[in-house]
Design an enzyme around this catalytic site. Structure first.
Site, PDB file in Angstrom:
ATOM      1  N   LYS A  91       0.991  -1.293   0.097  1.00 20.58           N
ATOM      2  CA  LYS A  91      -0.055   0.058  -0.173  1.00 20.58           C
ATOM      3  C   LYS A  91       0.954   1.379  -0.090  1.00 20.58           C
ATOM      4  O   LYS A  91       1.945   1.317   0.244  1.00 20.58           O
ATOM      5  CB  LYS A  91      -0.861   0.306   1.112  1.00 20.58           C
ATOM      6  CG  LYS A  91      -1.702  -1.291   1.378  1.00 20.58           C
ATOM      7  CD  LYS A  91      -2.829  -1.246   2.554  1.00 20.58           C
ATOM      8  CE  LYS A  91      -3.548  -2.593   2.453  1.00 20.58           C
ATOM      9  NZ  LYS A  91      -4.499  -2.598   3.623  1.00 20.58           N
ATOM     10  N   THR A 173      -4.897  -7.931  10.903  1.00 23.35           N
ATOM     11  CA  THR A 173      -5.274  -6.638  10.154  1.00 23.35           C
ATOM     12  C   THR A 173      -4.720  -5.559  11.118  1.00 23.35           C
ATOM     13  O   THR A 173      -4.075  -4.526  10.722  1.00 23.35           O
ATOM     14  CB  THR A 173      -6.775  -6.509  10.021  1.00 23.35           C
ATOM     15  OG1 THR A 173      -7.214  -7.650   9.030  1.00 23.35           O
ATOM     16  CG2 THR A 173      -7.169  -5.183   9.492  1.00 23.35           C
ATOM     17  N   HIS A 197      -1.585  -5.547   1.671  1.00 19.80           N
ATOM     18  CA  HIS A 197      -2.631  -6.353   1.534  1.00 19.80           C
ATOM     19  C   HIS A 197      -2.359  -7.713   0.958  1.00 19.80           C
ATOM     20  O   HIS A 197      -1.341  -8.103   0.141  1.00 19.80           O
ATOM     21  CB  HIS A 197      -3.814  -5.778   0.295  1.00 19.80           C
ATOM     22  CG  HIS A 197      -4.938  -6.604  -0.058  1.00 19.80           C
ATOM     23  ND1 HIS A 197      -5.922  -6.824   0.514  1.00 19.80           N
ATOM     24  CD2 HIS A 197      -4.800  -7.454  -1.096  1.00 19.80           C
ATOM     25  CE1 HIS A 197      -6.707  -7.708  -0.149  1.00 19.80           C
ATOM     26  NE2 HIS A 197      -6.135  -8.083  -1.407  1.00 19.80           N
TER      27      HIS A 197
END
Length: 231
Positions: A91, A173, A197
């Site tokens: 990301k 997460t 991810h």
């Protein structure tokens, strides 16, 4: 009694005295008669046996010892033999922090094969399609803004059980709940900036690779290390 000289030492103690000696001179611990060890040993019988000669337990033990040892777990064998593909994306925060090489290195060290790699600015429409399962969440607008705030690195990886293994390498997460040794556990501190991810199922792996990579962008190749990773 056991020993090299036991017979020579035992004999004078336990034989009868010569005729000229009376019974008072005999060793008080021995009888004048000779000891027959074979008879004494034959009289001894063990008080119990683990298995009788023809017991069912004995037969089962014999059968198991003659069979090949090993455990066959077909569901585990099948999962170990499945070559899968998964989509991994670094990301914008991972790129800004210079962690692309670190992340790629972790997957390479695990033994997975990189079959697709590119870096580009993610358009809003693509981000919304990728995260469409989260569209009803309150944080969805912030998530889309975050993913489109800078370039992302898109990767397709191939390997045995790569989807589940990649999830373990990445970590939970929430980085604060991720185990030390995982990417998020080592390198991130906040859910909104969790670096990377990874596909959560083989089906989503195929879908996401098809979404982020165009036809012809994947490179299928044979790794020289394959024989050192799998039998």
């Amino acid at each position: 009694m056991v020993g090299a000289t036991v017979v020579s030492k035992w004999t004078p103690l336990c034989v009868a005295s010569p005729p000229e000696r009376n019974s008072a001179s005999l060793n008080p611990h021995c009888s004048p008669a000779r000891v027959n060890f074979r008879t004494a040993l034959a009289a001894f019988r063990p008080q119990f046996r683990l298995f009788s000669r023809n017991s069912a337990s004995r037969r089962r033990l014999r059968a198991s010892s003659s069979a090949e040892s090993g455990i066959f777990l077909p569901h585990l064998v099948a999962s170990m033999e499945d070559v899968e593909e998964t989509y991994i994306m670094v990301k914008p925060d991972g790129i800004q922090r210079g962690l692309v090489g670190e992340i790629i290195s972790r997957f390479e060290k695990k033994g997975f094969k990189l079959i697709g790699l590119k870096m580009f600015q993610c358009p809003k429409e693509l981000a919304e399609e990728h995260y469409k399962d989260l569209s009803a969440k309150s944080f969805f607008p912030n998530l889309i803004e975050y993913i489109t705030s800078g370039p992302v690195v898109c990767m397709a990886w191939e390997g045995v059980g790569v989807v589940a293994s990649a999830r373990k390498l990445i970590g939970k997460t929430d980085p604060l709940q991720a185990e030390p040794g995982t990417i998020r556990g080592d390198l991130a501190v906040q859910t909104g900036r969790n670096i990377v991810h990874g596909s959560d199922s083989p089906e989503n792996g195929k879908r996401e690779i098809g979404l982020w990579f165009k036809e012809g962008e994947l490179c299928k190749w044979d790794s020289a290390l394959a024989t050192w990773l799998r039998e």
